[in-house]
Design a protein around this motif. Sequence first.
Motif, mmCIF file in Angstrom:
data_model
loop_
_atom_site.group_PDB
_atom_site.id
_atom_site.type_symbol
_atom_site.label_atom_id
_atom_site.label_comp_id
_atom_site.label_asym_id
_atom_site.label_seq_id
_atom_site.Cartn_x
_atom_site.Cartn_y
_atom_site.Cartn_z
ATOM 1 N N HIS A 20 0.988 -1.199 0.071
ATOM 2 C CA HIS A 20 0.131 0.137 0.136
ATOM 3 C C HIS A 20 0.898 1.354 -0.022
ATOM 4 O O HIS A 20 1.465 1.679 1.055
ATOM 5 N N PHE A 21 0.840 1.849 -1.339
ATOM 6 C CA PHE A 21 1.879 3.227 -1.442
ATOM 7 C C PHE A 21 1.230 4.310 -1.361
ATOM 8 O O PHE A 21 0.030 4.350 -2.104
ATOM 9 N N MET A 22 1.597 5.460 -1.296
ATOM 10 C CA MET A 22 0.923 6.754 -1.265
ATOM 11 C C MET A 22 1.378 7.648 -2.587
ATOM 12 O O MET A 22 0.555 8.328 -2.980
ATOM 13 N N LEU A 23 2.610 7.441 -3.085
ATOM 14 C CA LEU A 23 3.145 8.345 -4.163
ATOM 15 C C LEU A 23 3.957 7.672 -4.895
ATOM 16 O O LEU A 23 4.621 6.513 -4.643
ATOM 17 N N PRO A 24 4.114 7.879 -6.347
ATOM 18 C CA PRO A 24 5.049 7.129 -6.982
ATOM 19 C C PRO A 24 6.381 7.897 -6.626
ATOM 20 O O PRO A 24 6.418 9.162 -6.256
ATOM 21 N N ASP A 25 7.305 7.160 -7.073
ATOM 22 C CA ASP A 25 8.672 7.924 -6.635
ATOM 23 C C ASP A 25 9.247 8.224 -8.047
ATOM 24 O O ASP A 25 10.124 7.444 -8.531
ATOM 25 N N ASP A 26 8.847 9.190 -8.693
ATOM 26 C CA ASP A 26 9.429 9.891 -9.713
ATOM 27 C C ASP A 26 10.042 11.019 -9.685
ATOM 28 O O ASP A 26 10.281 11.808 -10.657
ATOM 29 N N GLY A 27 10.755 11.316 -8.595
ATOM 30 C CA GLY A 27 11.565 12.509 -8.336
ATOM 31 C C GLY A 27 13.224 12.219 -8.856
ATOM 32 O O GLY A 27 13.343 11.121 -8.844
ATOM 33 N N SER A 28 13.833 13.202 -8.839
ATOM 34 C CA SER A 28 15.217 12.893 -9.556
ATOM 35 C C SER A 28 16.161 13.466 -8.738
ATOM 36 O O SER A 28 17.247 13.375 -8.879
ATOM 37 N N ASN A 29 15.728 14.218 -7.573
ATOM 38 C CA ASN A 29 16.684 14.705 -6.654
ATOM 39 C C ASN A 29 17.482 13.810 -5.846
ATOM 40 O O ASN A 29 16.551 12.919 -5.412
ATOM 41 N N GLY A 30 18.577 13.864 -5.456
ATOM 42 C CA GLY A 30 19.097 13.065 -4.535
ATOM 43 C C GLY A 30 18.670 13.194 -2.973
ATOM 44 O O GLY A 30 17.891 14.198 -2.679
ATOM 45 N N GLY A 31 18.979 12.103 -2.164
ATOM 46 C CA GLY A 31 18.525 12.454 -0.875
ATOM 47 C C GLY A 31 19.216 11.336 0.158
ATOM 48 O O GLY A 31 20.009 10.578 -0.573
ATOM 49 N N SER A 32 19.218 11.514 1.288
ATOM 50 C CA SER A 32 19.606 10.328 2.116
ATOM 51 C C SER A 32 19.108 9.104 2.161
ATOM 52 O O SER A 32 18.057 8.827 1.554
ATOM 53 N N ALA A 33 20.007 7.956 2.280
ATOM 54 C CA ALA A 33 19.486 6.930 2.118
ATOM 55 C C ALA A 33 17.980 6.443 3.195
ATOM 56 O O ALA A 33 17.152 5.937 2.725
ATOM 57 N N ALA A 34 18.075 7.038 4.198
ATOM 58 C CA ALA A 34 16.807 6.850 5.003
ATOM 59 C C ALA A 34 15.720 7.666 4.537
ATOM 60 O O ALA A 34 14.665 6.996 4.572
ATOM 61 N N ALA A 35 15.849 8.650 3.865
ATOM 62 C CA ALA A 35 14.529 9.327 3.289
ATOM 63 C C ALA A 35 14.161 8.698 2.035
ATOM 64 O O ALA A 35 13.105 8.428 1.829
#
Length: 217
Positions: free
Chosen positions: A64-79
Amino acid sequence: MISSAEESLATHHYFDREFDSAAVKLLPNEYYVTAADMVLSTVLGSCVAACVRDSVAGVGGMNHFMLPDDGSNGGSAAASASMRYGAYAMEMLLNELFKAGARRERLEAKVFGGGAVLANMTMLNIGDRNADFVLRYLQLEQVRVAAQDLRGELPRRVSYFPRSGKVMVRKLHRINDAAQVRRDEQQLVQTLAQQPIRNKVELFDTPVRKKTAQQGS
């Protein structure tokens, strides 16, 4: 240290009197994989749930997921390792199925949700984005989609039986039934202030990409 799989595992076990069966209720950002004869249940607004099984291995699961992961910006592994994003939620589900003995070529998926249950959700297009994402993802990963009930204006209650592959979908017309979904949708709108982060997770059973995708029977 608790792993991402353990943190995201649905833990609400109960007995479903309607189906006379042991059951697990999935909340947003959760998944569950089982070989038991039971029912997996969740309620969806703009979120999407994928129900995937391997009938030969006798194992199936739901996320059950809320949003598609279609961003391209980097981030921390935890995020980036978040079940609220479709890319991570789908890879988590498939990886757990592979660990339980499933094979990619035998997988069957049924997908639900992606509705626009609030007026402003139509403008934000969250449900459509989720629906488009899950179909595109499964096509890319060569997983056959056996059934779908996506988009629309009403919340859905989905009850999935991994052993048989049967799914019962109930549209929630009554205000009381849909109240919690609408509250969840309001909270979801607030999360859009954060840019979705692209996350990469290696699948244990990586397919050989083919120029021409083969259709399942």
